[in-house]
Write a protein that holds these residues in place. Structure first.
Motif, short mmCIF file in Angstrom:
data_model
loop_
_atom_site.label_atom_id
_atom_site.label_comp_id
_atom_site.label_asym_id
_atom_site.label_seq_id
_atom_site.Cartn_x
_atom_site.Cartn_y
_atom_site.Cartn_z
N ARG A 270 1.10 -1.21 0.07
CA ARG A 270 -0.11 -0.31 -0.28
C ARG A 270 0.84 1.23 -0.03
O ARG A 270 0.33 2.09 -0.72
N LEU A 271 1.85 1.00 0.93
CA LEU A 271 3.07 2.34 1.00
C LEU A 271 3.53 2.70 -0.80
O LEU A 271 3.24 3.84 -1.18
N ASP A 272 4.36 1.77 -0.93
CA ASP A 272 4.76 1.71 -2.91
C ASP A 272 3.54 2.22 -3.52
O ASP A 272 3.53 3.33 -4.56
N SER A 273 2.27 2.18 -3.03
CA SER A 273 1.37 2.03 -4.36
C SER A 273 1.41 3.45 -4.05
O SER A 273 0.80 4.14 -5.16
N ALA A 274 0.93 4.33 -2.48
CA ALA A 274 0.47 4.96 -2.68
C ALA A 274 1.88 6.54 -2.99
O ALA A 274 1.29 7.84 -3.83
N HIS A 275 3.48 5.55 -2.94
CA HIS A 275 3.91 6.26 -4.24
C HIS A 275 3.95 6.89 -5.10
O HIS A 275 4.67 7.52 -5.59
N GLN A 276 3.73 5.76 -5.74
CA GLN A 276 3.59 5.80 -7.11
C GLN A 276 2.96 7.01 -7.38
O GLN A 276 2.69 7.64 -8.20
N ILE A 277 1.80 7.07 -7.16
CA ILE A 277 0.63 7.23 -7.56
C ILE A 277 0.99 8.75 -6.77
O ILE A 277 0.89 9.80 -7.81
N ARG B 76 3.87 13.79 -9.49
CA ARG B 76 4.52 15.61 -9.20
C ARG B 76 5.10 15.22 -10.73
O ARG B 76 5.53 16.25 -11.59
N GLY B 77 4.84 14.08 -11.29
CA GLY B 77 5.31 14.20 -13.02
C GLY B 77 4.45 15.10 -13.50
O GLY B 77 4.92 15.54 -14.13
N VAL B 78 3.23 15.05 -13.42
CA VAL B 78 2.37 16.08 -14.05
C VAL B 78 2.14 16.80 -13.83
O VAL B 78 2.40 17.83 -14.64
N GLU B 79 2.69 18.14 -12.92
CA GLU B 79 2.56 18.94 -11.72
C GLU B 79 3.79 19.07 -12.45
O GLU B 79 4.79 20.42 -13.07
#
Length: 250
Positions: free
Chosen positions: A80-87, A92-95
């Protein structure tokens, strides 16, 4: 007639002897009634399991299920932490992509356009100056008092300066057009980068949602396994306590 009666008597005696032999044979082959096993004893009964050993095995299975549940919980938390980090990374990539596009449109493009216009204006002004000087030289050397050779050299130099200024202006205008094409290409790249980043963000969100369902299912199965084993263990303990214990003989 006596011979016929004698033959019949012999045949009747022979039949009686055969019947007696069959009776004796069948009686001798059959086991005694007292030794014959009953249908219940003839069928082999499987060995019954020791309730104590069954309970001990269920206890071990219960402890293993608890360990598996804890391991699953830790694994779920990590994923779950890894998934949250990916999101978060996708956001950040979009921004970053959007910010790059904004900076390009608000700062880089105006700066490049203004610089190119200034260069064009400078070259155009230089061309006008060279043409004016040439016209002045031609007017000045129009009088007959100057030497013909000197007049031709000065006028040729002036014309050459004008030609160079014209070529500089043409090249500057061509570079301006090339920079416009490059800026448009750069704008498209940044726009596509924004779309790609947004696509990755949507993909990360969908992956996170699917992962959440899978992790919930894993936890549910692990907890259900503990419940099943615990139910079996309690049932065996109740059965063992309900079974009457054999009394010792005096």
């Amino acid at each position: 007639m006596l011979r016929a009666m004698s033959r019949s008597a012999c045949w009747f005696a022979l039949v009686l002897f055969a019947s007696a032999c069959n009776s004796v044979t069948s009686t001798g082959n059959a086991p005694p009634a007292s030794n014959a096993p009953s249908p219940e004893s003839a069928s082999a009964k499987p060995d019954e399991e020791d309730p104590t050993e069954v309970i001990a095995a269920l206890k071990r299975e219960f402890e293993e299920a608890r360990i598996e549940l804890r391991s699953t919980e830790l694994s779920v938390e990590d994923r779950r932490l890894d998934s949250a980090h990916q999101i978060e990374k996708a956001q950040r990539g979009v921004e970053a992509a959007q910010r790059a596009l904004e900076l390009f449109a608000e700062w880089e493009v105006p700066l490049q356009v203004d610089s190119a216009k200034l260069e064009v204006d400078r070259d155009r002004g230089n061309l006008l100056d060279q043409r004016a000087e040439l016209a002045e030289l031609e007017a000045m050397y129009a009088a007959e008092e100057f030497a013909k050779t000197t007049k031709e050299l000065v006028i040729q130099r002036g014309r050459r300066h004008v030609a160079h200024a014209e070529r500089d202006l043409e090249l500057t205008e061509r570079r301006l057009r090339q920079e416009e094409i490059a800026r448009e290409h750069r704008r498209l790249e940044l726009t596509h980068a924004v779309r790609d980043a947004e696509f990755e963000l949507r993909g990360a969100g969908a992956e996170a949602e699917k992962l959440g369902l899978d992790l919930d299912l894993e936890l549910r199965r692990a907890r259900q396994k503990i419940d099943d084993v615990e139910r079996k263990l309690r049932k065996k303990i109740v059965e063992q306590n309900a079974t009457p214990k054999p009394t010792e003989r005096s």
